[in-house]
Design a protein around this motif. Structure first.
Motif, short mmCIF file in Angstrom:
data_model
loop_
_atom_site.label_atom_id
_atom_site.label_comp_id
_atom_site.label_asym_id
_atom_site.label_seq_id
_atom_site.Cartn_x
_atom_site.Cartn_y
_atom_site.Cartn_z
N PRO A 73 3.13 8.83 -5.49
CA PRO A 73 3.49 10.12 -4.91
C PRO A 73 3.37 11.24 -5.93
O PRO A 73 3.43 11.02 -7.14
CB PRO A 73 4.95 9.91 -4.49
N GLY A 74 3.23 12.45 -5.44
CA GLY A 74 3.10 13.61 -6.31
C GLY A 74 1.65 13.95 -6.54
O GLY A 74 0.80 13.07 -6.62
N GLU A 75 1.34 15.23 -6.63
CA GLU A 75 -0.05 15.64 -6.73
C GLU A 75 -0.70 15.11 -8.00
O GLU A 75 -0.04 14.91 -9.02
CB GLU A 75 -0.17 17.16 -6.66
N CYS A 76 -2.01 14.90 -7.91
CA CYS A 76 -2.79 14.38 -9.03
C CYS A 76 -3.59 15.52 -9.65
O CYS A 76 -4.29 16.25 -8.95
CB CYS A 76 -3.73 13.29 -8.53
N HIS A 77 -3.48 15.68 -10.95
CA HIS A 77 -4.29 16.63 -11.71
C HIS A 77 -5.44 15.85 -12.34
O HIS A 77 -5.21 14.78 -12.92
CB HIS A 77 -3.47 17.30 -12.81
N TYR A 78 -6.65 16.39 -12.28
CA TYR A 78 -7.77 15.63 -12.84
C TYR A 78 -8.90 16.56 -13.27
O TYR A 78 -9.01 17.70 -12.83
CB TYR A 78 -8.28 14.60 -11.84
N TYR A 79 -9.74 16.05 -14.16
CA TYR A 79 -10.97 16.73 -14.56
C TYR A 79 -11.97 15.67 -15.01
O TYR A 79 -11.61 14.50 -15.21
CB TYR A 79 -10.71 17.77 -15.66
N ILE A 80 -13.23 16.07 -15.17
CA ILE A 80 -14.30 15.16 -15.57
C ILE A 80 -14.84 15.59 -16.93
O ILE A 80 -15.02 16.77 -17.20
CB ILE A 80 -15.46 15.20 -14.54
N TYR A 81 -15.09 14.60 -17.78
CA TYR A 81 -15.79 14.85 -19.04
C TYR A 81 -17.00 13.93 -19.10
O TYR A 81 -16.91 12.74 -18.80
CB TYR A 81 -14.89 14.59 -20.25
N LEU A 102 12.09 11.77 -4.14
CA LEU A 102 12.51 11.29 -2.82
C LEU A 102 12.20 9.79 -2.74
O LEU A 102 11.07 9.37 -2.97
CB LEU A 102 11.76 12.04 -1.72
N ILE A 103 13.23 8.98 -2.42
CA ILE A 103 13.13 7.52 -2.41
C ILE A 103 13.41 6.99 -1.00
O ILE A 103 14.32 7.47 -0.33
CB ILE A 103 14.14 6.90 -3.40
N ASP A 104 12.63 5.98 -0.55
CA ASP A 104 12.89 5.39 0.76
C ASP A 104 13.87 4.22 0.62
O ASP A 104 14.23 3.82 -0.49
CB ASP A 104 11.59 4.99 1.44
N PRO A 105 14.32 3.63 1.74
CA PRO A 105 15.33 2.56 1.66
C PRO A 105 14.87 1.33 0.88
O PRO A 105 15.71 0.55 0.40
CB PRO A 105 15.58 2.21 3.14
N ASP A 106 13.56 1.11 0.74
CA ASP A 106 13.07 -0.03 -0.02
C ASP A 106 12.88 0.28 -1.50
O ASP A 106 12.37 -0.56 -2.25
CB ASP A 106 11.73 -0.50 0.57
N GLY A 107 13.27 1.47 -1.91
CA GLY A 107 13.17 1.84 -3.32
C GLY A 107 11.83 2.41 -3.72
O GLY A 107 11.59 2.62 -4.92
N HIS A 108 10.95 2.68 -2.76
CA HIS A 108 9.64 3.27 -3.08
C HIS A 108 9.76 4.78 -3.23
O HIS A 108 10.45 5.44 -2.45
CB HIS A 108 8.62 2.94 -1.98
N ARG A 109 9.06 5.30 -4.20
CA ARG A 109 9.00 6.76 -4.35
C ARG A 109 8.07 7.32 -3.28
O ARG A 109 6.88 7.04 -3.28
CB ARG A 109 8.51 7.16 -5.74
N LEU A 110 8.63 8.13 -2.39
CA LEU A 110 7.82 8.74 -1.34
C LEU A 110 7.21 10.06 -1.80
O LEU A 110 6.13 10.45 -1.36
CB LEU A 110 8.67 8.98 -0.09
N ASP A 111 7.94 10.77 -2.64
CA ASP A 111 7.44 12.06 -3.10
C ASP A 111 8.19 12.44 -4.37
O ASP A 111 9.28 11.94 -4.65
CB ASP A 111 7.65 13.14 -2.02
N GLN A 112 7.54 13.31 -5.16
CA GLN A 112 8.18 13.85 -6.35
C GLN A 112 7.55 15.19 -6.67
O GLN A 112 6.41 15.45 -6.33
CB GLN A 112 8.03 12.91 -7.54
#
Length: 757
Positions: free
Chosen positions: A479-487, A606-616
């Motif tokens: 979860p959470g946006e990914c920042h990226y670039y190419i070299y 933000l965490i779901d009932p199974d302990g997974h991160r849904l968002d950050q």
């Protein structure tokens, strides 16, 4: 607890005390008529004592501030105009201006043009974290002292804005008199020898600094683990290109080092008043002639053991190619198009009357007018003109073999899916020609470093056919946006996409079914809670077509304690919003989290009932009544915006640096509208810009990217056909985003597009 936050690819800074369009007025008042003698004696004592007085800054009064003189060569007890260091919170804790407690005012020593420092910081901010700078007229007891440059302090607020935390090891490079000139040599395990070269500005950190220098000098292959290589290369390219010899490439001073959350030291440029060749003394060579400065070796001190700051880094072939690519980008952005001269002249026009009125300036008004294009003075004391130095220097650099080498071309960078859910695999691809190696660099926590992994053209990495020039790699994203670039690189040259990476990067939003949609961490008057209080708030949004029960979900602002606050049995409707008040008042009516938001920045999970991160979301220092939310609503990346409490995020903030002035916006027109078969989308750019033109539907789903890249100033049009896109009838949005080199802000304009059938 250490707090960390986010700096987006295009950082948005509220205008004010450091707005270049504003000339600040600072009036200091001392009870002592011999205030100058007292400040001289305090400077001579060397203990950084301060004289207490009052300050009136732009008509706002600050009581009991602490004032001292600062500087080395720029200070002299016989001068009327000496540089000031003003500590606003010296007596009164929390007394700051825009969060800064210390003001640093330089007296424009050795710069007849008056623009060197301000222009240099503006250029630097395109490529690395660097302070803001403008001008201030200084009065003492209502007597005008003169026009000063006002430079943003590299303090804890600066660290939070750019590195997402402020409690790690921080040093200032400050060389003592009569010590050998060295550039980051290892001097043994004891901290005493380093006191001649570094000033500790944090509570601790000598062991971290010594370990860093030991690694750089004695375990060089591991340097990237302790040094932000990319930021370091940008600093070297900046200093060497513009012959900034009063800098760590030559003098063991005028820089900061800060250790980030990835345990790497980050070099930060500082004190640029003698940039553009105003300081000519190259240690070991002597005073350089104009010709020698114009032809200064871009690989300065490559083989000098006293300067591992250069020799240990540029001896690495990959880093050397990256360094050349970065320097070529600065040259292209500012010098081959003569933008630096145009900007210098614009700044001079802004301050012209203030320079004329300055009773204590070091040069004449005619010198001020002339120094952009030609030298002032003669012999070793001559201050070279900016264009006199840089135009021949750029021609010299671009004539060198490494600067003429053919670099890889990177195009058509894409991701699939374009809007992934958390914990899914994303295929990254790019069309690259002329390359031997291609790398994807990515991160999902902006407080941490980019990870670099190879991309392949073998037909086995979702890259098309082997050998077709399309490189690909798959990454599982949380979860959470990914920042990226190419070299990409070959044996002779390297290329980045975007060209200003990694200071600028591409953003891939990662959004699940229920997301953190908007936060307000400094609520002064946006919305009241059920008790009528202006508390900070967190808005969730349900992207699902069905309701979602949040029973057993958790919110937390502490990554070490993700189960900090548990939701009660509450349901968020389909396509709708839910507000959680972040005030720690769990017993009050409504949903109230057990924690509060830190307006200086932190990490929200933000965490779901199974302990997974849904968002950050990781955010940096916030501004009162400006929220931080997803755009497009529910699925986009986070940006500053005008608050949209319990409503669709559609009111972005940051179109101009000054909130009180009407922004200069591009013109975005669609004709015909409604779209029946074919519409033409036209837009105007005020100057060369990084441009993105996209179409979204009402849910925020990306329909099509019409253009993404750099364009020169002018008018453009793109065609949008109904039969190619297979759109259903309804409302769509065309979004134009652009960023120019004269502003650090991302400008945006959105227009509705109606589709009928």
């Amino acid at each position: 607890m250490k707090r960390c936050g986010l700096l987006l690819v295009f950082s948005v800074v509220i205008a004010g005390f450091f707005d270049l369009n504003q000339i600040n007025e600072i009036r200091l008042y001392f009870d002592q008529p011999n205030w100058d003698e007292i400040l001289d004696s305090l400077y001579s004592a060397g203990e950084k004592g301060r004289l207490i007085g009052d300050a009136v800054i732009n008509n706002r009064r600050f009581d009991s501030v602490g004032v001292r003189y600062k500087g080395k060569s720029s200070y002299n007890p016989s001068r009327r105009k000496n540089p000031f260091n003003i500590k606003l919170d010296y007596i009164i804790a929390g007394q700051t201006i825009e969060g800064h407690g210390t003001l640093r005012l330089a007296n424009v020593y050795k710069d007849p043009s008056f623009v060197r420092e301000v222009l240099s910081y503006e250029i630097a901010r395109d490529y690395m974290p660097a302070g803001r700078a403008n001008f201030a007229n200084i009065y003492v007891n209502d007597t005008l002292i003169g026009l000063y440059t006002n430079c943003e302090d590299v303090d804890k607020l600066f660290m939070r804005q750019h590195y997402y935390c402020d409690e790690n090891a921080r040093f200032k490079g400050q060389m003592k008199d009569n010590v050998p000139m060295i550039g980051w040599k290892y001097l043994g395990p004891d901290s005493v020898p380093y006191l001649d070269y570094f000033e500790l500005e944090s509570d601790s950190g000598w062991d971290k600094l010594i370990d860093f220098l030991d690694t750089l000098n004695n375990f060089t292959p591991y340097t990237e683990k302790v040094l932000n290589i990319d930021q370091h290369l940008w600093m070297l390219a900046f200093d060497i290109l513009m012959v900034n010899l009063d800098a760590p490439i030559n003098m063991a001073q005028n820089f900061y080092l800060y250790r980030d959350a990835s345990a790497r030291f980050n070099p930060i440029i500082w004190d640029l008043n003698e940039n553009f060749g105003a300081f000519r003394d190259l240690i070991g060579t002597g005073q350089l002639t104009l010709s020698q400065m114009q032809q200064l070796d871009p690989f300065l001190r490559l083989n000098d053991p006293n300067y591992p700051i250069l020799s240990k880094v540029l001896s690495n072939p990959r880093y050397r190619r990256m360094f050349v690519a970065h320097m070529k980008t600065i040259i292209s952005d500012w010098f081959t198009n003569n933008r630096y001269q145009e900007r210098a002249e614009e700044i001079q026009e802004l301050i012209d009357s203030y320079v004329q009125a300055d009773p204590n300036k070091f040069y004449t008004y005619n010198d001020f007018l002339n120094n952009i294009t030609r030298s002032v003075g003669s012999g070793p004391l001559a201050i070279v003109g900016l264009t006199e130095l840089m135009n021949p220097r750029v021609n010299f650099l671009l004539s060198l073999p490494e600067f003429q080498a053919t670099a890889p071309v990177i195009e058509d960078v894409s991701c699939s899916p374009a809007q992934p859910a958390p914990n899914t695999t994303v295929d990254f691809s790019a069309q690259v020609t002329g390359s031997d190696s291609v790398f994807l660099n990515y991160r999902q926590n902006p407080a941490l470093k980019f990870y670099s992994i190879p991309m392949f053209d073998d037909g086995q990495h979702n890259d098309g056919t082997a050998g077709d020039g399309v490189y690909g790699v798959s990454v599982n994203l949380g979860p959470g946006e990914c920042h990226y670039y190419i070299y990409a690189e070959n044996s002779s040259a390297g290329s980045f996409y975007p060209e200003r990476a990694e200071h600028e990067f591409l953003i891939l939003p990662v959004a699940g079914q229920v997301v953190i949609n908007e936060i307000m961490a400094d609520n002064v008057r946006t919305a009241r809670d059920p008790n009528g209080e202006y508390e900070d708030w967190i808005e969730l949004f349900n992207n699902n077509p069905t309701p979602v029960s949040l029973d057993g979900y958790f919110l937390s602002d502490d990554s070490l304690n993700p189960y900090q606050w548990e939701f009660p049995d509450v349901t968020i409707p389909a396509g709708w919003y839910l507000i959680v008040w972040a005030d720690g008042e769990v017993s009050e009516p409504g949903l109230h989290a057990s924690f509060t938001l830190n307006k200086n920045g932190e990490h929200l999970i933000l965490i779901d009932p199974d302990g997974h991160r849904l968002d950050q979301v990781v955010f940096g220092p916030q501004t009162a009544d400006i929220s931080f939310g997803r755009y497009p609503n529910g699925v986009g990346s986070f940006t500053l915006m005008n608050p949209t409490f319990m409503a669709r995020n559609d009111s972005l903030f940051g179109l101009a640096e000054n909130r009180n002035t009407k922004p200069a916006r591009s013109l975005l027109n669609i004709f015909p509208n409604p779209l029946v078969d074919l519409s033409v989308i036209r837009y105007n750019l005020p100057e060369r810009s990084q441009v993105s033109l996209s179409v979204f539907d009402v849910t925020g789903r990306l329909v099509k990217t019409l253009f993404n890249g750099k364009q020169e100033a002018g008018s453009y049009e793109r065609r949008f056909r109904l039969d190619e896109e297979r759109l259903s009838a309804g409302v769509y949005f065309v979004r134009l985003q652009f960023k120019t080199k004269t502003s650090i802000n991302l400008a945006e304009e959105t227009a509705k597009l109606l589709v009928t059938k």
